[in-house]
Design a protein around this motif. Sequence first.
Motif, PDB file in Angstrom:
ATOM      1  N   TRP A  57     -70.303 -28.425 -16.755  1.00  0.00           N
ATOM      2  CA  TRP A  57     -69.588 -28.528 -15.422  1.00  0.00           C
ATOM      3  C   TRP A  57     -70.971 -27.894 -14.373  1.00  0.00           C
ATOM      4  N   GLN A  58     -70.319 -27.744 -12.871  1.00  0.00           N
ATOM      5  CA  GLN A  58     -71.179 -26.732 -12.149  1.00  0.00           C
ATOM      6  C   GLN A  58     -70.058 -25.917 -11.596  1.00  0.00           C
ATOM      7  N   GLU A  59     -70.684 -24.900 -11.357  1.00  0.00           N
ATOM      8  CA  GLU A  59     -70.198 -23.568 -10.753  1.00  0.00           C
ATOM      9  C   GLU A  59     -70.578 -24.067  -9.114  1.00  0.00           C
ATOM     10  N   HIS A  60     -69.233 -24.330  -8.934  1.00  0.00           N
ATOM     11  CA  HIS A  60     -69.257 -24.706  -7.690  1.00  0.00           C
ATOM     12  C   HIS A  60     -68.690 -23.325  -6.307  1.00  0.00           C
ATOM     13  N   SER A  61     -69.399 -23.995  -5.231  1.00  0.00           N
ATOM     14  CA  SER A  61     -69.339 -22.618  -4.303  1.00  0.00           C
ATOM     15  C   SER A  61     -68.789 -20.516  -5.116  1.00  0.00           C
ATOM     16  N   LYS A  62     -70.206 -20.702  -5.832  1.00  0.00           N
ATOM     17  CA  LYS A  62     -70.109 -19.442  -6.858  1.00  0.00           C
ATOM     18  C   LYS A  62     -71.315 -18.508  -5.765  1.00  0.00           C
ATOM     19  N   ASN A  63     -70.950 -18.240  -4.564  1.00  0.00           N
ATOM     20  CA  ASN A  63     -72.010 -17.594  -3.419  1.00  0.00           C
ATOM     21  C   ASN A  63     -72.221 -16.209  -3.624  1.00  0.00           C
ATOM     22  N   ASP A  64     -71.897 -15.402  -4.280  1.00  0.00           N
ATOM     23  CA  ASP A  64     -72.118 -14.387  -4.320  1.00  0.00           C
ATOM     24  C   ASP A  64     -73.175 -13.879  -5.731  1.00  0.00           C
ATOM     25  N   ILE A  65     -74.104 -13.496  -5.659  1.00  0.00           N
ATOM     26  CA  ILE A  65     -74.869 -13.409  -6.725  1.00  0.00           C
ATOM     27  C   ILE A  65     -75.089 -12.398  -7.116  1.00  0.00           C
ATOM     28  N   ARG A  66     -74.251 -11.609  -7.483  1.00  0.00           N
ATOM     29  CA  ARG A  66     -74.095 -10.808  -8.586  1.00  0.00           C
ATOM     30  C   ARG A  66     -72.712 -11.183  -9.426  1.00  0.00           C
ATOM     31  N   GLY A  67     -72.389 -12.539  -9.225  1.00  0.00           N
ATOM     32  CA  GLY A  67     -71.396 -13.707 -11.027  1.00  0.00           C
ATOM     33  C   GLY A  67     -72.302 -13.688 -11.666  1.00  0.00           C
ATOM     34  N   TRP A  68     -73.495 -14.483 -11.017  1.00  0.00           N
ATOM     35  CA  TRP A  68     -74.557 -15.766 -11.587  1.00  0.00           C
ATOM     36  C   TRP A  68     -74.977 -15.038 -13.121  1.00  0.00           C
ATOM     37  N   PRO A  69     -75.323 -13.518 -13.848  1.00  0.00           N
ATOM     38  CA  PRO A  69     -75.864 -13.477 -14.722  1.00  0.00           C
ATOM     39  C   PRO A  69     -74.614 -13.765 -15.309  1.00  0.00           C
ATOM     40  N   GLN A  70     -73.641 -13.116 -15.392  1.00  0.00           N
ATOM     41  CA  GLN A  70     -72.195 -14.068 -16.466  1.00  0.00           C
ATOM     42  C   GLN A  70     -72.360 -15.521 -16.019  1.00  0.00           C
ATOM     43  N   MET A  71     -72.540 -16.107 -15.559  1.00  0.00           N
ATOM     44  CA  MET A  71     -71.828 -17.385 -15.350  1.00  0.00           C
ATOM     45  C   MET A  71     -73.556 -18.307 -16.415  1.00  0.00           C
ATOM     46  N   LEU A  72     -74.223 -17.285 -16.305  1.00  0.00           N
ATOM     47  CA  LEU A  72     -75.393 -17.790 -17.292  1.00  0.00           C
ATOM     48  C   LEU A  72     -75.098 -17.968 -18.237  1.00  0.00           C
ATOM     49  N   LEU A  73     -74.139 -17.004 -18.843  1.00  0.00           N
ATOM     50  CA  LEU A  73     -74.511 -16.255 -20.230  1.00  0.00           C
ATOM     51  C   LEU A  73     -73.139 -16.754 -20.523  1.00  0.00           C
ATOM     52  N   LYS A  74     -72.686 -17.272 -19.928  1.00  0.00           N
ATOM     53  CA  LYS A  74     -70.684 -18.597 -20.096  1.00  0.00           C
ATOM     54  C   LYS A  74     -71.719 -19.763 -20.233  1.00  0.00           C
ATOM     55  N   GLY A  75     -72.901 -20.096 -20.077  1.00  0.00           N
ATOM     56  CA  GLY A  75     -73.691 -21.167 -20.043  1.00  0.00           C
ATOM     57  C   GLY A  75     -73.798 -22.390 -18.602  1.00  0.00           C
ATOM     58  N   GLY A  76     -73.937 -22.232 -17.725  1.00  0.00           N
ATOM     59  CA  GLY A  76     -73.699 -22.006 -16.685  1.00  0.00           C
ATOM     60  C   GLY A  76     -74.854 -22.845 -16.803  1.00  0.00           C
ATOM     61  N   ARG A  77     -75.278 -24.084 -16.381  1.00  0.00           N
ATOM     62  CA  ARG A  77     -77.082 -24.317 -15.892  1.00  0.00           C
ATOM     63  C   ARG A  77     -76.597 -25.186 -14.338  1.00  0.00           C
ATOM     64  N   SER A  78     -75.414 -25.415 -13.664  1.00  0.00           N
ATOM     65  CA  SER A  78     -75.702 -25.920 -12.710  1.00  0.00           C
ATOM     66  C   SER A  78     -74.710 -25.162 -11.268  1.00  0.00           C
ATOM     67  N   PHE A  79     -75.219 -25.321 -10.424  1.00  0.00           N
ATOM     68  CA  PHE A  79     -74.202 -24.524  -9.803  1.00  0.00           C
ATOM     69  C   PHE A  79     -74.573 -24.870  -8.475  1.00  0.00           C
ATOM     70  N   LYS A  80     -73.478 -25.016  -7.587  1.00  0.00           N
ATOM     71  CA  LYS A  80     -73.051 -25.309  -5.692  1.00  0.00           C
ATOM     72  C   LYS A  80     -73.547 -23.952  -4.581  1.00  0.00           C
ATOM     73  N   ILE A  81     -73.934 -24.154  -4.334  1.00  0.00           N
ATOM     74  CA  ILE A  81     -74.145 -23.069  -3.090  1.00  0.00           C
ATOM     75  C   ILE A  81     -73.704 -23.115  -1.831  1.00  0.00           C
ATOM     76  N   ASP A  82     -73.200 -22.568  -1.097  1.00  0.00           N
ATOM     77  CA  ASP A  82     -73.755 -23.101   0.690  1.00  0.00           C
ATOM     78  C   ASP A  82     -74.483 -22.576   1.841  1.00  0.00           C
ATOM     79  N   PRO A  83     -75.513 -22.852   1.956  1.00  0.00           N
ATOM     80  CA  PRO A  83     -76.560 -21.967   3.478  1.00  0.00           C
ATOM     81  C   PRO A  83     -75.872 -22.545   4.160  1.00  0.00           C
ATOM     82  N   ASN A  84     -75.091 -21.079   4.761  1.00  0.00           N
ATOM     83  CA  ASN A  84     -74.170 -21.144   6.601  1.00  0.00           C
ATOM     84  C   ASN A  84     -75.079 -20.871   7.340  1.00  0.00           C
ATOM     85  N   PHE A  85     -75.207 -21.812   8.275  1.00  0.00           N
ATOM     86  CA  PHE A  85     -76.091 -21.572   8.808  1.00  0.00           C
ATOM     87  C   PHE A  85     -75.706 -20.222  10.604  1.00  0.00           C
ATOM     88  N   GLN A  86     -76.261 -19.291  10.662  1.00  0.00           N
ATOM     89  CA  GLN A  86     -75.640 -18.175  11.699  1.00  0.00           C
ATOM     90  C   GLN A  86     -76.405 -18.032  12.437  1.00  0.00           C
TER      91      GLN A  86
END
Length: 811
Positions: A57-86
């Motif tokens: 699986w890919q962790e999709h639109s998981k843009n709050d970095i506070r959630g990344w450590p837990q995703m890594l421990l759960k086996g996340g290897r692929s992430f999709k983030i959304d750089p939004n131009f402002q």
Amino acid sequence: IILRQMAAPSRDVLLLWLLPGLLGYPSLDAFAEPEVERNIFNEMNFEKEIGSFRVGWQEHSKNDIRGWPQMLLKGGRSFKIDPNFQSKKFCMKQENVKKRAEKVDDRGCFVLNHDTPDLFSNRPDYNTTDDMLDFIADKKYSMYFGPEAKENFPGVPFRFALCFKNSPSACGASKNSENWRGLIDELYESAQKLVGELDLHVEFVLDGDVAGGNICNCFRDRWRPWVSTYIPGGGQAPGSCINDAFNSTNSTLGYDRYQILNTRSSSFEWAASQKFGRFPSSSYPYQIYEPKDQSEISQRISDFVSAPAPPHSPGLDFAINIDSAMFEVYASDESKAAKFARSWSKKIIANAFQPILLILPVEDNSLWENNLIIIFYTSRAGLTSSYSIFEALNGIGSNLTLVGSGSIEGNHGGCNVISASSLDQRIPNSKGIIIRCDSGRLVAYSVRKVYDSFELVPGAIIKDHLFQIDVSLDIQGDTGVDADIMSDCPIVRDVEDNPSDDVISICTAQLAVNKDRNLVLRLWKIRMGKQGGAITEVLSDKVIQTVSYSQGLSICSLGYTSSPIGEGSTESASSVALTWADSGTVYASIARWNNSDEDFAVDAKAFIGHGKYPKVSHLKIPYEASVDDKMSKESNLLLLTHGWGYCQNTEPRNKAASKSVCEIPRQSSSAPTNESNHSQGALIYSYGFLSDVERKLRKNEPMTACDSCVMHGAYGLGGVPSAKILLRKKGFSILGVHEGYTGTSGDPQECGEPKKQTEDTIVLSAWKAADIHMLNDLDWGCGSNHKQGDLIGASNNTVEKKTGGSRSESW
């Protein structure tokens, strides 16, 4: 006598718990890794190779970095983030932009969010692409991204797909377009420098507004060697070259940049019918974006496995908005050719409800193998309390075999089972099962093997003696009750209690709602004789809080534990964990017996989320079972589950611009039945080291998927969950039972629906737990590495102003 009987076994003599080694148990290997299946990556990862197929699986639109450590421990290897131009005006309001530099870039910035924020939004806490680079360069996460990650996770690097949003004309000549491309140029240069200088096990992928037709229109050679996703039709950026690129890798036209076939779920069957064009030669997995329901996930796996194309060894990834545990469960459908070796989703008992789970290790110090799965439930036929016993010879993911069943009677009529626990970790030299009935009764049973099957028989071995236990702990007016054996009563001073071979005393902790609507924690003393009969006495009756509308409660013994370092007494005491639901709000607490006061001290009590039907279970890891001593440093694990909870990771919540997915409803929110606070039938888990869970309770922090130490999320939909955490040779698995989901309409919060069941069906779910045993070696302030003053789950998205130096220098 028993040796003589072994020559001609009697159905009435072979008590499983009396002489387990002598009686010759079968090797169940219920939770060992199947030998016919092997990892294609490191053992810590979830992805499995099944024949020639790999699904991840890919962790999709998981843009709050506070959630990344837990995703890594759960086996996340692929992430999709959304750089939004402002624009600069918007960026000037962002804390993570202002803290990084004295002056905000005139060109603007990239904040991480799928949906485009409103210019007048007051939200100041978006993460940025700079925060992403800081995270992967942080030495705390070097196990995943640093040079050692190439040994820890050999093969494909950790992947970050950059799905650019809210761009001006990507190939345009306007100043705004130039500014946008210039910011991407700087991001590219910073990222490439970081990967090179730190030798990171990381790669980046182009997606969104920079992909599609824009690759061949104007970015053929820009930002190489980053590859791009390919969406049939172009996705966000359609172009005239898209159709040709499905079958061509012409580098002159930039077609070679398209390496990841990324289809809508509805388009995957078409791609399979076309043999996936030229993408079978790609070294990247195929990818399907954003399915959430079990039936859809199962169908796509079937399409992948049965496609008229050569096997694609990189496999198939699902871009998921749901929790990874839910994905593991939903993707394990046994009817499909490709299924996960470490997850289950099975309908196992029909015409039954209110399931209770018990995992019974057949041999001492072998918690990861030789387990019996015992499920207690109420049978629709006659409304009797029954049990079924299963084994799985080839481990989780294999077929379950029913090896025993029967009803629970006791000496005084039927028993509606509300919980059950084994005695082996509570009282020395004891074997058996203590069953708790909703009437307040405690009934003891043992497992007996009869040829190739098992059954439960009354009685339990306590200190090497057989006792018949069937006692009532009922106090008139109680409306809810659960209890668990704490110990053989060394915690209570009683000069008149002189244990002998014929009489023994045990202590039992009981949680109940009394006639005054008070939640009370009691300590009972039970004196029993081998010849039968028992005397019960209440030694303490501690009021926890007043309850308006009880919706379930649960208690379990923890053995002897101490408060977390530096917080309260460090003296070990006999302890219990308790959880309860009141009017749609779930609470949890840890209590310890205070010898000087001869009463319970409630060390921590807190709101943990919204829902009902909570359960708590505990696993104490024996020293002999530790893996390289990692788990012996912190040996107590706690698992909390409940139903009708808040489904944190969903597509609307992951993508919303109004607030971060990490901002969850608090105790002071609107009515618990409010749709924003719960998802219909959502099954919620929280687990971690006891010390980490207790620190959260002390801080009155709700459980969240954005915590680095305590894992949390949703694993399905249904009712009345009961679950256990299991030790494996490397890491843990979680096994649970619940009433099947019968919903007739979609979940309003898009939590992800399982396959619908008929009424009164019990479903078994299992998945590989996060690698929380690694927390003892990671400098995250968790487990045995906790230091007084550490903030559990502290935000990673606040950085100091840069005053010189670089990320590589700081490492």
